[in-house]
Design an enzyme around this catalytic site. Sequence first.
Site, PDB file in Angstrom:
ATOM      1  N   ASP A  15       3.110   4.733  -7.214  1.00  0.00           N
ATOM      2  CA  ASP A  15       4.036   3.730  -7.607  1.00  0.00           C
ATOM      3  C   ASP A  15       3.858   2.983  -8.940  1.00  0.00           C
ATOM      4  O   ASP A  15       3.154   3.628  -9.640  1.00  0.00           O
ATOM      5  CB  ASP A  15       4.274   2.664  -6.310  1.00  0.00           C
ATOM      6  CG  ASP A  15       5.482   1.884  -6.311  1.00  0.00           C
ATOM      7  OD1 ASP A  15       6.042   1.092  -7.202  1.00  0.00           O
ATOM      8  OD2 ASP A  15       6.156   2.223  -5.371  1.00  0.00           O
ATOM      9  N   HIS A  51       6.416  -3.754  -8.230  1.00  0.00           N
ATOM     10  CA  HIS A  51       6.833  -3.135  -6.918  1.00  0.00           C
ATOM     11  C   HIS A  51       5.921  -2.369  -6.186  1.00  0.00           C
ATOM     12  O   HIS A  51       5.978  -2.581  -4.853  1.00  0.00           O
ATOM     13  CB  HIS A  51       7.835  -1.688  -7.601  1.00  0.00           C
ATOM     14  CG  HIS A  51       8.536  -1.026  -6.710  1.00  0.00           C
ATOM     15  ND1 HIS A  51       8.206   0.084  -6.032  1.00  0.00           N
ATOM     16  CD2 HIS A  51       9.876  -1.275  -6.360  1.00  0.00           C
ATOM     17  CE1 HIS A  51       9.159   0.738  -5.247  1.00  0.00           C
ATOM     18  NE2 HIS A  51      10.219  -0.363  -5.408  1.00  0.00           N
ATOM     19  N   SER A  75      12.865   0.873  -0.687  1.00  0.00           N
ATOM     20  CA  SER A  75      11.273   0.807  -0.917  1.00  0.00           C
ATOM     21  C   SER A  75      10.424  -0.062  -0.059  1.00  0.00           C
ATOM     22  O   SER A  75       9.266   0.153   0.002  1.00  0.00           O
ATOM     23  CB  SER A  75      11.344   0.211  -2.358  1.00  0.00           C
ATOM     24  OG  SER A  75      12.079   1.285  -3.412  1.00  0.00           O
TER      25      SER A  75
END
Length: 867
Positions: free
Chosen positions: A153, A203, A521
């Site tokens: 990520d 994220h 996600s």
Amino acid sequence: MKFTATILSLVAAVTVVSAAGQLVPADRANPDIVEGAYIIEYQDGIDHNKANNFLNSRKVQYKVRGQFSTFNGASIQVKSAHTGEDLAKIPGVKRVWPVEVFTLPPQPKKNQLGLPTDPIRQKLSSAHTMTGVDYIQKTFKYTGKGVKVGIVDSGIDYTHPALGGCFGRGCRVRYGWDFVGEDYDTTGVAKGDSDPRDQCNGHGTHVAGIIGGDARKVNAPIPFVGVAPEVTFGAYRIFSCKGKGATDIIMQGMELAFNQGMDIINMSLGGGSAWRNNPLALLAEKLHDLGMTTIAAAGNDGDQGAWMVSNAGLGATTTSVASFDNVGGNYFYLTYAGGAEHPYSIASAYGHDSVNLPANVPLVPLLEKDGSLSDGCAPEPYAAANAKGKVVLVLGDITRCRSGGRGAVAVAAGAAGMVIQTTPLGLSSIAGVADFPMVSVDHGAGEEILAAYNKNHNAVLTWSTKKKMFKVEGGGSPSDFSSWGFDGNLHLKPDIAAPGGNILSTYPVNMGSYAIESGTSMATPYVVGAHALLYNAHKRVLRGKDARQIFMNTAHPGHYAGNHSDPAPVAKQGAGLINVRNALLTASVFSPDKIELLDSVHFTGKSVEVRVKNVGKKTVEYTLSHEFAESGIHYRGGNTFPLAVPLIENDHASVKFSSSKITVKAGQTAKVKVQITLPKTGKNEEFPFYSGWVVATPKGKDAIPVRIPYSGVKGDISKLPIQDTDAGAPMLRLIRGGKTVVPEPGHKLDFTEETPVIVSRIGSHTPDLTFRLVDAKTGAHVGHIVTQYGNFGGEFGRAKNLDDKGRISALTIRWMGPQIFKDSNPDTKPIDVPAGHYKVVVASQHQLTKGVFPADYEVIEVADITI
């Protein structure tokens, strides 16, 4: 064999046929590619040295971007004039893909939290009560200790106290690497280093906190805990500050995670509408075969309709994760007439996080002639309500138009904004129109606002400047943003669902430390954490696909919000919402983990064998039963492009068992024949997605049922429309003198003065998309036209409804001169088209067919020409 080149038009994927290698399409949801960069997979027995010799012998000038080991291949940047088609012809090459650029959804620089202060709202911040994780953590003290989890990520902010506060030996974040570096957004050149800290995107840090954050003793606003708070992390930074990464960089991260001993990797990334034959899915399957579990997001294209599940999780052994909304959420809100605070969901096209309208902007409901609330799709109610300069309240019925349509009507009427009452329940995600404030509120809020207006037409509407936590209608139901399956071969994807809507987790310290976000996600790391608890409990007895089966067996089917008697379709939620308590406590294994019935033609009607294994210590009696799911209708009324929001109906299959009760001794397995019959309702030409679960329920108090989801499509999939003829596709246009011209029948092509361009718009997967010439008199195939990408053909996923700029997605291909390939082998040289009268056709192969032309193709004439 087939291979593809990539188009930098409105969407990105074309395919070209090759007798040697296979160049596979760039994913449709991520149209950017790295110019001249390719991923090459070698044939078995070919190593890097041999491959380099082959490339050099063909005078290919290139620079190596990365080399892979588990995946037998490399990525290169070609500096000579060689194309992907050329590379695919080189001996030793198995397949070639263009390198795609993937982009994460925009992350807020500072995530505003409206965190709860009262105990009731604090409980809403955690999804663990929905999944049984709270029970497992409290009762068994499983924490995931000893399990290594790799996060591929944007990195992890390992300085965060809830994630251990350090990086390296003795730290929670023990392993990792930065593959992109700090200058990737400006240079496009990856210059990584050994520091995988996430301090500019967020994220990856949010994902990490869901898996294993522990904020109970670090002075957090809410003392939350992740699913498995003692896992060891590997941080593999493959996304830049702006959330950009490339296919080969992602693959390098996956391989390093394996090489550094990760038990599980989290892939909260990917793009929609791909085939299983994509490099991320192929590598994930290879890693699974070597013992590492790969879990990937199903995608956030729920407003696009069918066939949009994301590419990374399409492998047969990879777990694809859908999303459910948390029972509570973090929202901006509005009040009317001094009444209750009502959370709202803002239109994505508006361009702002919240509505900032002055309180003196009045609100007015739009009413139909019978006094009912209007859907706002026609101009008459606006005129009747004198809506200019006012915020209008409308009903969120989508039978006539969607948010974009009613938004356009409202703008034309001069309205200042719009509040949409969701029907029947919940908070709907809406697209809206640019620069126009539109929000959805739940159904009850709409009722209260309308009642207050009827008492006082001059009441004030106010908009919050901060967020708060709310218990929302529809909490605990499938998220509307979560992508629909199936894949191109009608395999069931997604596999399972987890909480992904409104999830509290960690965030980089310099970006606020904590955030509440939504998406598959967020659901994916929840399933990763659940696997860590299972591995913790069962040591190394269960891994990979076997673990996925346990979770699918014990998942709980979810219902859409509102009055829905049956669970939501399996193509939306997979096996259902993960239940970690049941997965760890079950003494039953139900095989297979899913039953894929394909379409009515390939549905044999024969019985399916299921197996119940008793892994407990006592003999158990099981009762076999059947649970219906709702059906999804994506093709109502003959539309040639799937509905953005499918119609939900009740087309049920029927199920019979060879025995409705079975007794299984400890450690033994019993087999049962299951006869599934197609639904009697539902029209073949509308291709309803029908589904349900076969259930085995053990006898006894607190028994845990185990389920196998099944799914299929009623109708003949070979008759499913592929080209969106409703939108005028496909078509041929001539570019002449900078203008677009429609050719007349019999038009004589002059390639010196005009360039023919074919426009295509794909509404479903096709195994082979080709542009051909046929004889105008006989209809016989003459050849494949020569495009800017050579010969054209191969696997192709569907287009989105709209691209990221709000335009209708389409594919444009240029015919490069009066030449054709006689067959689909690009090793043959193109020839000049003999003088004559021809039809230009777009031929799209139907799914699950053998590829015989023209019988297995949708053949559409786009031009009548002479040469």
